[in-house]
Design a protein around this motif. Structure first.
Motif, PDB file in Angstrom:
ATOM      1  N   ALA A 101      14.107 -14.889 -36.226  1.00 53.55           N
ATOM      2  CA  ALA A 101      15.198 -14.379 -35.390  1.00 53.55           C
ATOM      3  C   ALA A 101      15.213 -15.038 -34.012  1.00 53.55           C
ATOM      4  O   ALA A 101      16.270 -15.341 -33.468  1.00 53.55           O
ATOM      5  CB  ALA A 101      15.083 -12.865 -35.237  1.00 53.55           C
ATOM      6  N   VAL A 102      14.051 -15.301 -33.453  1.00 56.88           N
ATOM      7  CA  VAL A 102      13.958 -15.925 -32.134  1.00 56.88           C
ATOM      8  C   VAL A 102      14.460 -17.368 -32.182  1.00 56.88           C
ATOM      9  O   VAL A 102      15.087 -17.849 -31.238  1.00 56.88           O
ATOM     10  CB  VAL A 102      12.507 -15.864 -31.604  1.00 56.88           C
ATOM     11  N   THR A 103      14.206 -18.066 -33.272  1.00 55.13           N
ATOM     12  CA  THR A 103      14.571 -19.483 -33.347  1.00 55.13           C
ATOM     13  C   THR A 103      15.944 -19.730 -33.961  1.00 55.13           C
ATOM     14  O   THR A 103      16.417 -20.861 -33.931  1.00 55.13           O
ATOM     15  CB  THR A 103      13.539 -20.283 -34.158  1.00 55.13           C
ATOM     16  N   VAL A 104      16.600 -18.710 -34.496  1.00 54.11           N
ATOM     17  CA  VAL A 104      17.845 -18.933 -35.238  1.00 54.11           C
ATOM     18  C   VAL A 104      18.942 -19.528 -34.367  1.00 54.11           C
ATOM     19  O   VAL A 104      19.747 -20.324 -34.845  1.00 54.11           O
ATOM     20  CB  VAL A 104      18.319 -17.649 -35.958  1.00 54.11           C
ATOM     21  N   ASP A 105      19.021 -19.197 -33.109  1.00 57.18           N
ATOM     22  CA  ASP A 105      20.047 -19.757 -32.229  1.00 57.18           C
ATOM     23  C   ASP A 105      19.596 -21.041 -31.552  1.00 57.18           C
ATOM     24  O   ASP A 105      20.357 -21.656 -30.814  1.00 57.18           O
ATOM     25  CB  ASP A 105      20.451 -18.724 -31.168  1.00 57.18           C
ATOM     26  N   LEU A 114      18.011 -14.517 -42.584  1.00 59.97           N
ATOM     27  CA  LEU A 114      18.008 -13.355 -41.695  1.00 59.97           C
ATOM     28  C   LEU A 114      18.975 -12.265 -42.166  1.00 59.97           C
ATOM     29  O   LEU A 114      18.820 -11.109 -41.792  1.00 59.97           O
ATOM     30  CB  LEU A 114      18.345 -13.763 -40.262  1.00 59.97           C
ATOM     31  N   ARG A 115      19.942 -12.639 -42.966  1.00 60.52           N
ATOM     32  CA  ARG A 115      20.868 -11.633 -43.516  1.00 60.52           C
ATOM     33  C   ARG A 115      20.186 -10.733 -44.542  1.00 60.52           C
ATOM     34  O   ARG A 115      20.699  -9.677 -44.885  1.00 60.52           O
ATOM     35  CB  ARG A 115      22.067 -12.325 -44.145  1.00 60.52           C
ATOM     36  N   LEU A 116      19.045 -11.163 -45.028  1.00 63.53           N
ATOM     37  CA  LEU A 116      18.286 -10.377 -45.993  1.00 63.53           C
ATOM     38  C   LEU A 116      17.579  -9.250 -45.250  1.00 63.53           C
ATOM     39  O   LEU A 116      16.669  -9.481 -44.457  1.00 63.53           O
ATOM     40  CB  LEU A 116      17.267 -11.263 -46.715  1.00 63.53           C
ATOM     41  N   ASP A 117      18.018  -8.034 -45.487  1.00 65.90           N
ATOM     42  CA  ASP A 117      17.477  -6.882 -44.772  1.00 65.90           C
ATOM     43  C   ASP A 117      16.517  -6.109 -45.677  1.00 65.90           C
ATOM     44  O   ASP A 117      16.817  -5.009 -46.127  1.00 65.90           O
ATOM     45  CB  ASP A 117      18.623  -5.988 -44.293  1.00 65.90           C
ATOM     46  N   SER A 118      15.377  -6.710 -45.939  1.00 66.74           N
ATOM     47  CA  SER A 118      14.365  -6.088 -46.784  1.00 66.74           C
ATOM     48  C   SER A 118      13.026  -6.107 -46.056  1.00 66.74           C
ATOM     49  O   SER A 118      12.406  -7.168 -45.912  1.00 66.74           O
ATOM     50  CB  SER A 118      14.252  -6.826 -48.116  1.00 66.74           C
ATOM     51  N   SER A 119      12.585  -4.942 -45.632  1.00 64.70           N
ATOM     52  CA  SER A 119      11.293  -4.850 -44.944  1.00 64.70           C
ATOM     53  C   SER A 119      10.160  -5.325 -45.834  1.00 64.70           C
ATOM     54  O   SER A 119       9.214  -5.961 -45.356  1.00 64.70           O
ATOM     55  CB  SER A 119      11.020  -3.404 -44.516  1.00 64.70           C
ATOM     56  N   VAL A 120      10.251  -5.024 -47.108  1.00 62.61           N
ATOM     57  CA  VAL A 120       9.202  -5.422 -48.049  1.00 62.61           C
ATOM     58  C   VAL A 120       9.121  -6.948 -48.127  1.00 62.61           C
ATOM     59  O   VAL A 120       8.028  -7.522 -48.074  1.00 62.61           O
ATOM     60  CB  VAL A 120       9.456  -4.815 -49.448  1.00 62.61           C
ATOM     61  N   PHE A 121      10.263  -7.634 -48.229  1.00 59.88           N
ATOM     62  CA  PHE A 121      10.278  -9.092 -48.297  1.00 59.88           C
ATOM     63  C   PHE A 121       9.641  -9.709 -47.057  1.00 59.88           C
ATOM     64  O   PHE A 121       8.771 -10.576 -47.156  1.00 59.88           O
ATOM     65  CB  PHE A 121      11.722  -9.601 -48.448  1.00 59.88           C
ATOM     66  N   TRP A 122      10.057  -9.251 -45.883  1.00 58.74           N
ATOM     67  CA  TRP A 122       9.549  -9.835 -44.641  1.00 58.74           C
ATOM     68  C   TRP A 122       8.070  -9.536 -44.451  1.00 58.74           C
ATOM     69  O   TRP A 122       7.305 -10.372 -43.972  1.00 58.74           O
ATOM     70  CB  TRP A 122      10.368  -9.358 -43.441  1.00 58.74           C
ATOM     71  N   LYS A 123       7.631  -8.344 -44.833  1.00 53.86           N
ATOM     72  CA  LYS A 123       6.211  -8.012 -44.710  1.00 53.86           C
ATOM     73  C   LYS A 123       5.385  -8.834 -45.682  1.00 53.86           C
ATOM     74  O   LYS A 123       4.282  -9.277 -45.355  1.00 53.86           O
ATOM     75  CB  LYS A 123       5.979  -6.507 -44.952  1.00 53.86           C
ATOM     76  N   MET A 124       5.908  -9.062 -46.886  1.00 52.95           N
ATOM     77  CA  MET A 124       5.193  -9.897 -47.854  1.00 52.95           C
ATOM     78  C   MET A 124       5.060 -11.334 -47.331  1.00 52.95           C
ATOM     79  O   MET A 124       4.033 -11.982 -47.568  1.00 52.95           O
ATOM     80  CB  MET A 124       5.896  -9.901 -49.214  1.00 52.95           C
TER      81      MET A 124
END
Length: 187
Positions: free
Chosen positions: A79-83, A95-105
């Motif tokens: 998210a910090v580097t996207v712009d 970043l459109r993927l809103d899955s806490s499980v995915f990001w934590k994995m």
């Protein structure tokens, strides 16, 4: 934690590969038939340096909350580097993927991928598999964060550019031992 690159690994590659005997077939010594042959010790030392470098990256991540179930460190960095113009090609899309499980994995996988090589270094085939995993990891970092790690291919090449038959030497040894054990047990 300070400097976060591992440029020393690139600089050590020619030295360690030279000590290991890489290139000796085309050397003047080989023409004179005085080549001593490759040294596995130099490659083990180099593998240990690579594994330790990766482990220090994993330890820093573990110490700063990457393993905390309530934090999504990978998502934060994307998210910090996207712009940023340096952002990876897939950053905006992922970043459109809103899955806490995915990001934590991804957090757990990052710490594991960087940290487990210190154990894998004692098993040459497993270490090579680990380097292949790290290659995929670096491609993922490039696609998400735009951080180019292509020089790692040079660092890993000395371990991966060997005949496939040598990759599985210890697997063959284990199979032979198991077969002997089975034959002995059935006799």
């Amino acid at each position: 934690y300070g400097k976060t690159d591992d440029l020393i690994l690139y600089e050590l590659a020619p030295l360690m590969l030279g000590l290991a005997g890489w290139g000796s077939a085309w050397s003047v010594d080989a023409w004179r038939r005085n080549a001593a042959g490759p040294s596995g010790y130099a490659m083990f030392v180099y593998a240990t340096l690579i594994a330790f470098a990766m482990f220090t990256a994993a330890a820093a991540k573990a110490a700063t909350g990457w393993l905390d179930p309530d934090r999504e460190a990978t998502r934060f960095f994307v998210a910090v580097t996207v712009d940023n113009p340096r952002s990876g090609a897939l950053a905006d899309w992922l970043l459109r993927l809103d899955s806490s499980v995915f990001w934590k994995m991804l957090d757990y996988a990052t710490v594991f991928a960087e940290g487990w090589l210190v154990i894998a270094v004692f098993f040459p085939t497993l270490f090579r598999v680990g380097l292949l995993i790290m290659s995929l990891f670096h491609v993922g970092v490039w696609l998400l964060l735009g951080i180019d790690f292509h020089p790692h291919a040079f660092v890993y090449a000395g371990f991966l550019l060997v005949p496939a038959a040598r990759w599985s030497r210890e697997i063959t040894a284990v199979r032979t031992t198991v077969r002997r054990s089975v034959v002995t047990a059935t006799d």
